[in-house]
Design an enzyme around this catalytic site. Sequence first.
Site, PDB file in Angstrom:
ATOM      1  N   SER A 274       0.836  -1.206   0.000  1.00  0.00           N
ATOM      2  CA  SER A 274       0.000   0.000   0.000  1.00  0.00           C
ATOM      3  C   SER A 274       0.867   1.250   0.000  1.00  0.00           C
ATOM      4  O   SER A 274       2.073   1.207   0.252  1.00  0.00           O
ATOM      5  CB  SER A 274      -0.884   0.014   1.246  1.00  0.00           C
ATOM      6  OG  SER A 274      -0.076   0.261   2.369  1.00  0.00           O
ATOM      7  N   LYS A 275       0.192   2.368  -0.244  1.00  0.00           N
ATOM      8  CA  LYS A 275       0.851   3.662  -0.227  1.00  0.00           C
ATOM      9  C   LYS A 275       1.520   3.885   1.127  1.00  0.00           C
ATOM     10  O   LYS A 275       2.603   4.423   1.224  1.00  0.00           O
ATOM     11  CB  LYS A 275      -0.203   4.731  -0.495  1.00  0.00           C
ATOM     12  CG  LYS A 275       0.323   6.124  -0.411  1.00  0.00           C
ATOM     13  CD  LYS A 275      -0.750   7.123  -0.692  1.00  0.00           C
ATOM     14  CE  LYS A 275      -0.908   8.152   0.409  1.00  0.00           C
ATOM     15  NZ  LYS A 275       0.280   8.600   1.067  1.00  0.00           N
TER      16      LYS A 275
END
Length: 529
Positions: A274-275
Amino acid sequence: MERRTRVRFAPSPTGPLHMGGVRTALYNYLYAKKRGGDFIIRIEDTDSNRFVPGAEEYIIEALGWCGIIPDEGVENGKVVESPSERHPHAPYRQSQRRSIYRKYADMLVESGNAYYAFDTAEELSRARAEAESRGETFIYNQTNRKNLRNSLSMPESEWRPLLESRTDWTVRFRMPENTVVAMDDLIRGHVEINTDTLDDKVLWKRADELPTYHLANIVDDHLMEITEVIRGEEWLPSLPLHYLLYKAFGWEDTMPRFAHLPLLLKPVGNGKLSKRDGDKMGFPVFPLNWKNSEGETYHGYREDGYFPEAFVNLLAMLGWNPGTEQELFSMDELVEAFSIEHVSKSGAKFNPDKAKWFNKEYLRRRSDEALAADFLPILKEHGVEADGEFVRKVVSLIKERATFVKDFWDIASYLFVAPSSYNEKDVTKFWKEENWTLALKTAEFIRNFDGAFTKEALEGPLEEYIRSNGWPMGKVMNCLRLALAGNASGLGIADIVTLIGKEEFSRRIDAANQSAERRDTASSGESAC
Ligand code: GLU
């Protein structure tokens, strides 16, 4: 008859494209090119609530940066809006195809594979709450649909007028009861599922006169003559519905084959990359920088200094292996080597160090001319106007030590500007008075050297001079390097002095001689090191 290979990348413009999305596009591209087929881009923007301005442009720019160039769907960086010989299926943006889908929704209703549903959002949440209070999960399918408001539970005389009088109805797929859907996936093999666990998905909405993803996706894949659907694993749960839709339309003969790609996983622990992982560990998860509506910037590989070729190569290896030890592949080599059979079923763990390794390898292999051209704008930012040939020479000497072009400045700024300070630790260690005296004598030797002022001509005699005097080679050289570069590590002295020239060399020796740092060390009067 063998059909021409046609695959598509079908992003929804709901934000910047994650590196996993770029990988999906890449695998589609490689698959098509390997077979001499077509790679198409289609923008799936039927969910207007999730539309993010700028996302479509971002996607096209990111793919262009990677060299993933579509045969159909995009021209000159823009999604094609009207048909032509090269783009016969335009428009490629689903919001512009809205008039196409209604007919297909009606076809399904007529054949009994879909029905009209009139439940309001409140009615549905009430039904959901009631089911939950009984400890059940509400699912809109054969168990519940007879108790809900739709064209299967109501008499036609009642529902037909509602099609005119109301604007909030939907068309839902009529999921068959207790039926096993047998599916084949090119990566996962044979999969079976019983329809009783599936719901009657909404296919079309009167409110915005738009299809949902499922209907638009199937209709467009059919109309665009797609032969293989290669997409992320998150779409696997939709596969039974997609199979059933092909069957309901009677399009089984030309149904594409499916391949669901494994997830990209976090570097540590489990779960999807994920970011947040990127923020925490300092690596990009997006191809290009992206500024969201709150003004937050997400890092991109491009702006962080990755070569697109390195980014493509590292993405290719996340979930695919060539079956050999080879790790470095150009795009052409990837096209040649790629096969869906070598895509793994299990998730691919992302390793940020390996990503850097790829860039370092591409940097090493890049020509000095190209690297010099990459470095020039950085030099300019630092106020340095340098000669191209000089920069090329510098780059050739330092490239082995860099991972990114931007590292060149940290490694070699002293070849362009005199050091403004001297590394404290190195000062204490090397600028002892007795070493400095020897360094000054060596500097004199260099100043008076009358051979050609090149590394090749100077290096041998310089070393010979120090050696024949019985002086400690390392200490003298480090002392000089500290004066010339601001710290004791770096290029060889012969390289440095011949690059900066005799005049600048003299200036830096004089500056070091007079510098406060050197005097402090000298006056503290330590013993020889
Ligand atoms: N629009 C879908 C997405 O954004 C495409 C899924 C598919 O390829 O079928 O992932």
